[in-house]
Design a protein around this motif. Structure first.
Motif, PDB file in Angstrom:
ATOM      1  N   ALA A 181      87.865  58.826  24.566  1.00 29.96           N
ATOM      2  CA  ALA A 181      87.839  58.868  26.026  1.00 29.96           C
ATOM      3  C   ALA A 181      86.393  58.859  26.477  1.00 29.96           C
ATOM      4  CB  ALA A 181      88.558  60.111  26.550  1.00 29.96           C
ATOM      5  N   ASP A 182      86.140  58.181  27.614  1.00 33.99           N
ATOM      6  CA  ASP A 182      84.793  58.030  28.150  1.00 33.99           C
ATOM      7  C   ASP A 182      84.657  58.727  29.495  1.00 33.99           C
ATOM      8  OD1 ASP A 182      84.148  56.446  26.009  1.00 33.99           O
ATOM      9  OD2 ASP A 182      84.273  54.549  27.096  1.00 33.99           O
ATOM     10  N   GLN A 183      83.435  59.126  29.825  1.00 36.05           N
ATOM     11  CA  GLN A 183      83.120  59.584  31.165  1.00 36.05           C
ATOM     12  C   GLN A 183      81.610  59.502  31.380  1.00 36.05           C
ATOM     13  OE1 GLN A 183      84.654  63.623  31.239  1.00 36.05           O
ATOM     14  NE2 GLN A 183      82.792  64.472  30.353  1.00 36.05           N
ATOM     15  N   TRP A 184      81.227  59.387  32.650  1.00 38.45           N
ATOM     16  CA  TRP A 184      79.854  59.596  33.091  1.00 38.45           C
ATOM     17  C   TRP A 184      79.829  60.925  33.843  1.00 38.45           C
ATOM     18  CZ3 TRP A 184      75.434  56.874  32.104  1.00 38.45           C
ATOM     19  CH2 TRP A 184      75.581  55.590  31.542  1.00 38.45           C
ATOM     20  N   VAL A 185      78.735  61.649  33.728  1.00 38.35           N
ATOM     21  CA  VAL A 185      78.646  62.940  34.424  1.00 38.35           C
ATOM     22  C   VAL A 185      77.309  63.058  35.141  1.00 38.35           C
ATOM     23  CG1 VAL A 185      80.243  64.180  32.916  1.00 38.35           C
ATOM     24  CG2 VAL A 185      77.809  64.088  32.307  1.00 38.35           C
TER      25      VAL A 185
ATOM     26  N   ALA B 251      70.745  71.990  29.259  1.00 36.13           N
ATOM     27  CA  ALA B 251      72.112  71.681  29.688  1.00 36.13           C
ATOM     28  C   ALA B 251      72.878  70.859  28.671  1.00 36.13           C
ATOM     29  CB  ALA B 251      72.085  70.942  31.026  1.00 36.13           C
ATOM     30  N   ILE B 252      72.210  70.347  27.632  1.00 36.53           N
ATOM     31  CA  ILE B 252      72.915  69.492  26.675  1.00 36.53           C
ATOM     32  C   ILE B 252      74.050  70.255  25.993  1.00 36.53           C
ATOM     33  CG2 ILE B 252      71.345  69.966  24.750  1.00 36.53           C
ATOM     34  CD1 ILE B 252      73.029  66.596  25.664  1.00 36.53           C
ATOM     35  N   GLY B 253      73.885  71.562  25.773  1.00 40.69           N
ATOM     36  CA  GLY B 253      74.961  72.351  25.176  1.00 40.69           C
ATOM     37  C   GLY B 253      76.211  72.335  26.038  1.00 40.69           C
ATOM     38  N   TYR B 254      76.031  72.486  27.342  1.00 43.42           N
ATOM     39  CA  TYR B 254      77.153  72.465  28.277  1.00 43.42           C
ATOM     40  C   TYR B 254      77.796  71.085  28.329  1.00 43.42           C
ATOM     41  CZ  TYR B 254      79.543  72.685  32.831  1.00 43.42           C
ATOM     42  OH  TYR B 254      80.472  72.628  33.845  1.00 43.42           O
ATOM     43  N   VAL B 255      76.967  70.037  28.359  1.00 45.16           N
ATOM     44  CA  VAL B 255      77.490  68.669  28.481  1.00 45.16           C
ATOM     45  C   VAL B 255      78.391  68.312  27.302  1.00 45.16           C
ATOM     46  CG1 VAL B 255      76.845  66.226  28.483  1.00 45.16           C
ATOM     47  CG2 VAL B 255      75.612  67.845  29.935  1.00 45.16           C
ATOM     48  N   VAL B 256      77.986  68.653  26.073  1.00 52.01           N
ATOM     49  CA  VAL B 256      78.775  68.234  24.914  1.00 52.01           C
ATOM     50  C   VAL B 256      80.095  68.986  24.817  1.00 52.01           C
ATOM     51  CG1 VAL B 256      76.744  67.520  23.605  1.00 52.01           C
ATOM     52  CG2 VAL B 256      77.672  69.831  23.270  1.00 52.01           C
TER      53      VAL B 256
ATOM     54  N   TYR C 107      76.172  59.590  29.898  1.00 50.98           N
ATOM     55  CA  TYR C 107      77.449  59.032  29.433  1.00 50.98           C
ATOM     56  C   TYR C 107      77.935  59.842  28.240  1.00 50.98           C
ATOM     57  CZ  TYR C 107      80.402  55.861  26.670  1.00 50.98           C
ATOM     58  OH  TYR C 107      81.409  55.327  25.910  1.00 50.98           O
ATOM     59  N   VAL C 108      79.238  60.122  28.216  1.00 50.34           N
ATOM     60  CA  VAL C 108      79.843  60.904  27.136  1.00 50.34           C
ATOM     61  C   VAL C 108      81.058  60.155  26.601  1.00 50.34           C
ATOM     62  CG1 VAL C 108      80.949  63.085  26.488  1.00 50.34           C
ATOM     63  CG2 VAL C 108      79.107  63.076  28.201  1.00 50.34           C
ATOM     64  N   ARG C 109      81.089  59.953  25.280  1.00 53.16           N
ATOM     65  CA  ARG C 109      82.314  59.484  24.623  1.00 53.16           C
ATOM     66  C   ARG C 109      82.787  60.559  23.659  1.00 53.16           C
ATOM     67  NH1 ARG C 109      83.406  53.606  22.199  1.00 53.16           N
ATOM     68  NH2 ARG C 109      83.719  53.302  24.442  1.00 53.16           N
TER      69      ARG C 109
ATOM     70  N   GLY D 186      98.021  72.723  16.305  1.00 51.51           N
ATOM     71  CA  GLY D 186      97.235  73.447  17.292  1.00 51.51           C
ATOM     72  C   GLY D 186      95.744  73.462  17.031  1.00 51.51           C
ATOM     73  N   ARG D 187      95.248  72.520  16.258  1.00 53.95           N
ATOM     74  CA  ARG D 187      93.814  72.434  15.953  1.00 53.95           C
ATOM     75  C   ARG D 187      93.416  70.968  15.987  1.00 53.95           C
ATOM     76  NH1 ARG D 187      91.757  71.867  10.772  1.00 53.95           N
ATOM     77  NH2 ARG D 187      93.777  72.552   9.930  1.00 53.95           N
ATOM     78  N   PHE D 188      92.251  70.674  16.583  1.00 50.76           N
ATOM     79  CA  PHE D 188      91.822  69.284  16.617  1.00 50.76           C
ATOM     80  C   PHE D 188      90.306  69.172  16.501  1.00 50.76           C
ATOM     81  CE2 PHE D 188      91.775  70.566  21.048  1.00 50.76           C
ATOM     82  CZ  PHE D 188      90.799  69.819  21.692  1.00 50.76           C
ATOM     83  N   ASP D 189      89.884  67.991  16.086  1.00 47.00           N
ATOM     84  CA  ASP D 189      88.475  67.669  15.904  1.00 47.00           C
ATOM     85  C   ASP D 189      87.990  66.885  17.110  1.00 47.00           C
ATOM     86  OD1 ASP D 189      88.666  64.499  15.111  1.00 47.00           O
ATOM     87  OD2 ASP D 189      90.370  65.666  14.371  1.00 47.00           O
ATOM     88  N   ILE D 190      86.704  67.007  17.403  1.00 45.52           N
ATOM     89  CA  ILE D 190      86.082  66.229  18.473  1.00 45.52           C
ATOM     90  C   ILE D 190      84.723  65.755  17.994  1.00 45.52           C
ATOM     91  CG2 ILE D 190      85.422  66.159  20.907  1.00 45.52           C
ATOM     92  CD1 ILE D 190      86.871  68.953  21.096  1.00 45.52           C
ATOM     93  N   GLN D 191      84.456  64.465  18.150  1.00 47.26           N
ATOM     94  CA  GLN D 191      83.123  63.922  17.926  1.00 47.26           C
ATOM     95  C   GLN D 191      82.609  63.420  19.275  1.00 47.26           C
ATOM     96  OE1 GLN D 191      85.777  62.402  15.721  1.00 47.26           O
ATOM     97  NE2 GLN D 191      85.507  64.356  14.697  1.00 47.26           N
ATOM     98  N   VAL D 192      81.451  63.894  19.675  1.00 42.21           N
ATOM     99  CA  VAL D 192      80.899  63.590  20.997  1.00 42.21           C
ATOM    100  C   VAL D 192      79.597  62.821  20.846  1.00 42.21           C
ATOM    101  CG1 VAL D 192      80.029  64.573  23.155  1.00 42.21           C
ATOM    102  CG2 VAL D 192      81.977  65.638  22.008  1.00 42.21           C
ATOM    103  N   VAL D 193      79.456  61.738  21.620  1.00 45.60           N
ATOM    104  CA  VAL D 193      78.224  60.957  21.691  1.00 45.60           C
ATOM    105  C   VAL D 193      77.730  61.018  23.127  1.00 45.60           C
ATOM    106  CG1 VAL D 193      77.181  58.670  21.419  1.00 45.60           C
ATOM    107  CG2 VAL D 193      79.009  59.395  19.873  1.00 45.60           C
ATOM    108  N   VAL D 194      76.441  61.344  23.314  1.00 47.55           N
ATOM    109  CA  VAL D 194      75.847  61.417  24.645  1.00 47.55           C
ATOM    110  C   VAL D 194      74.707  60.411  24.735  1.00 47.55           C
ATOM    111  CG1 VAL D 194      74.724  62.876  26.376  1.00 47.55           C
ATOM    112  CG2 VAL D 194      76.428  63.861  24.824  1.00 47.55           C
TER     113      VAL D 194
END
Length: 312
Positions: free
Chosen positions: A185-189, A207-212, A257-259, A268-276
């Protein structure tokens, strides 16, 4: 600025720093894990600016945090232990405690980005993400909240339970990705540290900690779920967060931009990989999370006493 105040760390000694987690950054009764990450970044930055100023290493390069227990709004102490101090890279251990119990622990690596040198290999545009992000017209988004591919998310999505979301303006795709690309999923913030109704401001590095951790959900609900299950309020607490910061956020950056990508949701557990990425498509940070899917009631339940075992 509102954000610097909300993550401010005040020295108590050479290796301890007082912080206060702001209720305005909570999901339910629990401060957002990314906001907590930003607070720890702020405390460690203070440590490198004071106790370790002689090293000249102001920049957080990476961190690995384990969220042991739920934090809560209010006072806390970040204790920093010097693990490995070097001329180029240094590592410290940071612990956030509240009410006499350790709640978050992890390692933080610092360096000076302006002195970094070595092999660099240019990447593809937008770091080779596939499918590539849709183009965006920032002026059209500013003027009308929409362009050919993106729209500003309605404020109604920020509920009382999820008030910690109010510090970003979210811009979402007009069309959900094709089924063949389910799992991302994508978003701009844009940054709005004063909350709803306040103006947006350029991002600051902490703020990078909050963004990810304000990631878009990258999975779709199963068609086999009941309507009751689909409507049930959920909480997605962070168990583990890894952060790899490639470069500082350029001064004056208004958009990031965040993907987010998820491989599997299991029991009930999932992984997330985030690119900023920044507005120019340069890589700012990568982050990997281990996250739980819990009912909102777990977030609001009474906290255990310090002597009682338990993670959440």
């Amino acid at each position: 600025m509102a954000f610097q105040r909300s993550v401010e760390a005040t020295p108590l000694s050479s290796h301890t720093y007082s912080v206060s987690l702001d209720a305005e950054w909570c999901i339910g009764s629990v401060p957002n894990g990314g906001y907590v990450t930003s607070t720890i970044i702020s405390a460690v930055n203070k440590h490198f600016a004071t106790t370790l100023a002689r090293l000249g290493q102001p920049d957080t390069m990476s961190m690995q945090l384990q969220f042991l227990r739920r934090t809560h709004a209010g006072a806390g102490v970040v204790t920093v232990a010097d693990v490995k101090l070097g001329s180029g890279i240094s590592v410290v251990h940071a612990t956030l405690s509240q009410d006499g119990r350790d709640e978050v622990q992890g390692y933080v690596t610092h360096m000076n980005f302006s002195k970094e040198a070595g092999l660099s290999i240019p990447t593809e545009p937008h770091c080779g993400l596939l499918p590539a992000p849709k183009p965006i017209d920032f002026s059209a988004i500013d003027a009308s909240g929409r362009d050919a591919h993106w729209h500003t998310q309605r404020e109604a999505a920020i509920t009382k339970f999820r008030k910690g979301m109010q510090h970003l303006v979210f811009v979402k795709p007009n069309v959900v990705q094709d089924a063949g690309f389910a799992g991302f999923a994508d978003q701009w913030v844009r940054f709005r540290p004063g909350g709803q109704g306040s103006p947006t401001v350029p991002f600051v590095q902490e703020a990078i900690g909050y963004v990810v951790d304000m990631f878009p959900l990258a999975f779709r609900e199963s068609p086999h779920m009941s309507q009751e299950e689909k409507m049930a309020p959920r909480w997605y607490p962070t168990v583990l967060l890894n952060l790899d910061i490639k470069r500082r956020i350029p001064d004056g950056t208004e958009w990031l931009y965040v993907r987010a990508t998820t491989v599997e949701v299991h029991n009930g557990r999932f992984d997330i990989q985030v690119v900023v990425l920044d507005q120019a498509g340069s890589l700012i940070a990568l982050s990997n999370h281990v996250t739980l899917v819990l009912g909102a009631e777990r977030n609001l339940a009474a906290r255990k006493k310090p002597s009682e075992a338990g993670k959440l």
